[in-house]
Design a protein around this motif. Structure first.
Motif, PDB file in Angstrom:
ATOM      1  N   UNK A  64      41.478  48.472 -45.259  1.00  0.00           N
ATOM      2  CA  UNK A  64      42.352  48.542 -44.095  1.00  0.00           C
ATOM      3  C   UNK A  64      43.742  49.051 -44.484  1.00  0.00           C
ATOM      4  N   UNK A  65      44.270  48.553 -45.603  1.00  0.00           N
ATOM      5  CA  UNK A  65      45.605  48.956 -46.031  1.00  0.00           C
ATOM      6  C   UNK A  65      45.654  50.443 -46.381  1.00  0.00           C
ATOM      7  N   UNK A  66      44.625  50.928 -47.065  1.00  0.00           N
ATOM      8  CA  UNK A  66      44.573  52.352 -47.418  1.00  0.00           C
ATOM      9  C   UNK A  66      44.470  53.206 -46.156  1.00  0.00           C
ATOM     10  N   UNK A  67      43.600  52.794 -45.233  1.00  0.00           N
ATOM     11  CA  UNK A  67      43.403  53.555 -43.995  1.00  0.00           C
ATOM     12  C   UNK A  67      44.687  53.592 -43.173  1.00  0.00           C
ATOM     13  N   UNK A  68      45.375  52.462 -43.083  1.00  0.00           N
ATOM     14  CA  UNK A  68      46.619  52.406 -42.306  1.00  0.00           C
ATOM     15  C   UNK A  68      47.701  53.280 -42.947  1.00  0.00           C
ATOM     16  N   UNK A  69      47.740  53.295 -44.273  1.00  0.00           N
ATOM     17  CA  UNK A  69      48.724  54.124 -44.966  1.00  0.00           C
ATOM     18  C   UNK A  69      48.449  55.598 -44.707  1.00  0.00           C
ATOM     19  N   UNK A  70      47.190  55.982 -44.822  1.00  0.00           N
ATOM     20  CA  UNK A  70      46.822  57.383 -44.602  1.00  0.00           C
ATOM     21  C   UNK A  70      47.119  57.794 -43.153  1.00  0.00           C
ATOM     22  N   UNK A  71      46.806  56.914 -42.217  1.00  0.00           N
ATOM     23  CA  UNK A  71      47.033  57.231 -40.803  1.00  0.00           C
ATOM     24  C   UNK A  71      48.515  57.307 -40.450  1.00  0.00           C
ATOM     25  N   UNK A  72      49.342  56.593 -41.202  1.00  0.00           N
ATOM     26  CA  UNK A  72      50.776  56.552 -40.893  1.00  0.00           C
ATOM     27  C   UNK A  72      51.528  57.770 -41.423  1.00  0.00           C
ATOM     28  N   UNK A  73      50.894  58.516 -42.324  1.00  0.00           N
ATOM     29  CA  UNK A  73      51.547  59.692 -42.915  1.00  0.00           C
ATOM     30  C   UNK A  73      51.384  60.893 -41.997  1.00  0.00           C
ATOM     31  N   UNK A  74      52.489  61.524 -41.673  1.00  0.00           N
ATOM     32  CA  UNK A  74      52.458  62.703 -40.804  1.00  0.00           C
ATOM     33  C   UNK A  74      53.124  63.889 -41.502  1.00  0.00           C
ATOM     34  N   UNK A  75      52.862  65.077 -40.988  1.00  0.00           N
ATOM     35  CA  UNK A  75      53.425  66.294 -41.584  1.00  0.00           C
ATOM     36  C   UNK A  75      54.943  66.350 -41.473  1.00  0.00           C
ATOM     37  N   UNK A  76      55.481  65.697 -40.447  1.00  0.00           N
ATOM     38  CA  UNK A  76      56.931  65.756 -40.255  1.00  0.00           C
ATOM     39  C   UNK A  76      57.667  64.647 -41.016  1.00  0.00           C
TER      40      UNK A  76
END
Length: 205
Positions: A64-76
């Motif tokens: 869950x922590x890895x998935x949330x981190x990946x989802x929170x990263x954006x190009x901007x």
């Protein structure tokens, strides 16, 4: 939440709060005020209970922590913020109510004490942690590569080696918190990250 889930939840609370991973079935039923028959109605053995508890409260938490981190990263998102987010991925296990709301949360230090105490006996936990760590390395490495490519991070930085260094620093801080409970993990991570960033940031960018 059914009764089996409640037993697993209670055992997890018992183990993580006491930092004791060697509890026997007799210890568990005494602490939870249940009968042996009640215990064996839900679980064939202590190991079966532990394996299900590990899957629910530890392996799923790391995913869950890895998935949330990946989802929170954006190009901007600025490279510095992205890198910081990747370096601050730490499982924070907790107990949820029937609605999915967290009613109790434990710090990362408690999680790692439990992790290190159980990894040798439960291979699935060791494999899960190694997978979690490798995915974390990938996120850091990808961010470093992008930062180098955009001229924000110095070209002399080796993404693979530096990502491993950043995780080693984080793991060391967590380990220290197990020895000294007064250590503020978040604050130490913040200070260490700023030091690392000042070393790799390309000021002429």
């Amino acid at each position: 939440m059914n009764n089996k889930d409640r037993v697993m939840e209670s055992v997890f609370e018992l183990i993580i709060s006491k930092g004791e991973t060697g509890l026997s079935v007799n210890d568990i039923i005494k602490e939870l005020n249940m009968t042996k028959g009640g215990f064996y109605y839900y679980f064939k053995s202590r190991d079966e209970l532990m394996e299900e508890m590990i899957d629910r409260f530890m392996l799923k938490e790391m995913k869950k922590e890895i998935a949330e981190a990946r989802d929170s990263i954006t190009d901007i998102m600025p490279i510095k913020d992205r890198l910081k987010r990747c370096c601050f991925i730490l499982p924070k296990p907790g107990i949820t109510d029937d609605s999915g709301n967290r009613v109790k949360e434990y710090d990362s230090g408690s999680f790692f004490i439990l992790l290190y105490g159980l990894m040798d006996k439960y291979p699935a936990l060791k494999e899960g942690y190694m997978s979690f760590r490798e995915e974390n390395l990938v996120l850091i490495r990808e961010t470093l590569l992008e930062g180098i490519g955009r001229g924000i991070i110095k070209k002399c930085i080796c993404p693979q080696s530096y990502s491993e260094l950043l995780l080693a620093v984080r793991d060391g801080i967590v380990a220290l918190s197990m020895i000294d409970e007064n250590i503020d993990i978040e604050k130490k991570l913040e200070t260490s990250f700023e030091t690392a960033w000042n070393e790799i940031y390309n000021e002429v960018a």
